[in-house]
Design an enzyme around this catalytic site. Sequence first.
Site, mmCIF file in Angstrom:
data_model
loop_
_atom_site.group_PDB
_atom_site.id
_atom_site.type_symbol
_atom_site.label_atom_id
_atom_site.label_comp_id
_atom_site.label_asym_id
_atom_site.label_seq_id
_atom_site.Cartn_x
_atom_site.Cartn_y
_atom_site.Cartn_z
ATOM 1 N N SER A 136 110.348 74.072 -7.506
ATOM 2 C CA SER A 136 111.625 73.742 -8.126
ATOM 3 C C SER A 136 112.089 74.981 -8.885
ATOM 4 C CB SER A 136 111.441 72.554 -9.080
ATOM 5 O OG SER A 136 112.621 72.315 -9.805
ATOM 6 N N LYS A 162 113.559 73.904 -3.752
ATOM 7 C CA LYS A 162 114.587 73.097 -4.430
ATOM 8 C C LYS A 162 115.224 73.994 -5.473
ATOM 9 C CE LYS A 162 114.010 69.657 -8.150
ATOM 10 N NZ LYS A 162 113.350 68.384 -8.487
ATOM 11 N N LYS A 164 117.969 74.045 -8.776
ATOM 12 C CA LYS A 164 118.727 73.249 -9.735
ATOM 13 C C LYS A 164 120.178 73.679 -9.628
ATOM 14 C CE LYS A 164 115.395 71.067 -11.988
ATOM 15 N NZ LYS A 164 115.340 69.594 -12.022
ATOM 16 N N ASP A 190 118.980 69.847 -6.892
ATOM 17 C CA ASP A 190 118.792 68.805 -7.916
ATOM 18 C C ASP A 190 119.830 69.022 -9.018
ATOM 19 O OD1 ASP A 190 117.944 66.916 -9.735
ATOM 20 O OD2 ASP A 190 115.923 67.735 -10.011
ATOM 21 N N GLU A 215 119.552 65.651 -5.071
ATOM 22 C CA GLU A 215 118.837 64.813 -6.029
ATOM 23 C C GLU A 215 119.724 64.517 -7.239
ATOM 24 O OE1 GLU A 215 115.099 66.615 -7.097
ATOM 25 O OE2 GLU A 215 114.628 65.077 -8.573
ATOM 26 N N ASP A 240 116.264 60.212 -8.853
ATOM 27 C CA ASP A 240 115.162 60.563 -9.752
ATOM 28 C C ASP A 240 115.377 59.767 -11.045
ATOM 29 O OD1 ASP A 240 113.560 61.765 -11.703
ATOM 30 O OD2 ASP A 240 114.118 63.815 -11.249
ATOM 31 N N LYS A 264 108.089 59.851 -10.117
ATOM 32 C CA LYS A 264 107.316 60.559 -11.135
ATOM 33 C C LYS A 264 106.568 59.472 -11.891
ATOM 34 C CE LYS A 264 110.778 64.144 -11.918
ATOM 35 N NZ LYS A 264 111.785 64.697 -12.852
ATOM 36 N N GLY A 303 107.974 66.224 -10.491
ATOM 37 C CA GLY A 303 107.181 66.837 -11.558
ATOM 38 C C GLY A 303 107.982 66.955 -12.832
HETATM 39 O O1 OSB Z 1 114.525 66.665 -12.414
HETATM 40 O O2 OSB Z 1 112.816 67.041 -11.281
HETATM 41 C C1 OSB Z 1 113.430 67.178 -12.331
HETATM 42 C C2 OSB Z 1 111.545 69.522 -14.683
HETATM 43 C C3 OSB Z 1 111.784 68.908 -15.900
HETATM 44 C C4 OSB Z 1 112.561 67.777 -15.944
HETATM 45 C C5 OSB Z 1 113.109 67.259 -14.771
HETATM 46 C C6 OSB Z 1 112.866 67.863 -13.546
HETATM 47 C C7 OSB Z 1 112.087 69.030 -13.515
HETATM 48 C C8 OSB Z 1 111.830 69.784 -12.292
HETATM 49 C C9 OSB Z 1 110.583 70.614 -12.214
HETATM 50 O O3 OSB Z 1 112.581 69.828 -11.348
HETATM 51 C C10 OSB Z 1 109.506 69.906 -11.481
HETATM 52 C C11 OSB Z 1 108.158 70.559 -11.613
HETATM 53 O O4 OSB Z 1 107.933 71.567 -10.932
HETATM 54 O O5 OSB Z 1 107.313 70.087 -12.398
HETATM 55 MG MG MG Z 2 114.971 65.717 -10.579
#
Ligand code: OSB
Ligand code: MG
Length: 375
Positions: A136, A162, A164, A190, A215, A240, A264, A303
């Site tokens: 991510s 992925k 952001k 995402d 996402e 999510d 998660k 995650g």
């Molecule tokens: O939306 O998936 C998410 C990290 C912190 C809060 C929300 C998210 C995330 C990540 C990182 O996308 C996921 C990871 O590598 O742990």
């Molecule tokens: Mg997410």
Amino acid sequence: MKIKNLTTTHVRLPLVKPFQTSFGRFEKKNALIVRVETEKNVIGWGETASLGAPLYSPDFTASDEIVQNQFIFPYLLGREGEDITDFLDVFKPIRGHPFAKAGVEMALWDALAKEAGQPLWKYLGGVRERVPSGISIGIKPSRDDLLQTVESALNEGYQRIKIKIKPGWDVEPVRAIREAFGYDIPLMVDANSAYTLKDLDLLQQLDEFGLLMIEQPLSHTDIYKHEKVQRQLRTPICLDESIHSLDDAKFAVEYGSCRIINIKPGRVGGLYPSKQIHGYCYNHEDTSFTRNGIGRVPLWVGGMLETGVGRAHNLALATLPGFTITGDISPSDRYWREDLTTQPILMNEGYIKLPSGPGIGYDVDMEKMEKYMVR
Ligand code: OSB
Ligand code: MG
């Protein structure tokens, strides 16, 4: 298994690099490391992976610590049970605070698996000995920075990228990645709830890039409006933030609000509710889902920038048969110079191998715990 002692420890670890999302920029990660000790002197570990502030979910590190100490631990002390279902009534009456529950619930699972002499992933019903690793990538200050990060991620072997996104950082960065690395790399975005229905046009512009999914484009509380977007989008929507329970998952799937779900364990209150959602999605028969499987709702494990403790739990969960999509499970060095486990979680040719030892299969390094503890 009988519970003799329970503690929660607030830790704060510096990230290798700052991580930026549509809701904030982070240089450090807070977590609660939960330790459960059983009458047989078995130690189980869990992690509450909420953030230090209520920016992703309403619960946050300090609130989760209070919930655990005041409303969970007193009711678990001295309790006896044979499997996780014997402990769930302690969590049930508490409304909200899923991350607080999950940290404790996962520590119980670890202890149960250890008492049974089994790796947690097998104890959970896992079917694979290795899990593909996805990365991510946060919002970057420039296009060049993004492209360099994607290039190194691909070179390191990550099997899915992925990125952001947020308004002003969406179509162009996606186009840049497709132009530089082609249409074959597994790519998704995402939004962490950064868009509204007014942005339908923009979300539709993403359709031409062949993304695996978008996402959580809309509000963290919404399931209703996501259906309006999904109906007018070729790209699958993955939820999510909006999915907190089996009921939410059913609503979203049966109403047509998403075509994929990110699970998660923290967000849904633990591994048991994760397994419930998994069971529903894995057994779901609906021909409109055939694009991604045999009528099943495809799943992946998300995650929350976990330390090795939470990461090991996520890894174990991802071995269940329904997790057919590469998730956000990266090795320890993606985020940490030093992890809390004695052995770092390692990636090899894009996969993380499941440990063979009992429980989560990773030991907690008490010196590191001491070092990163928040007093
Ligand atoms: O939306 O998936 C998410 C990290 C912190 C809060 C929300 C998210 C995330 C990540 C990182 O996308 C996921 C990871 O590598 O742990
Ligand atoms: Mg997410």
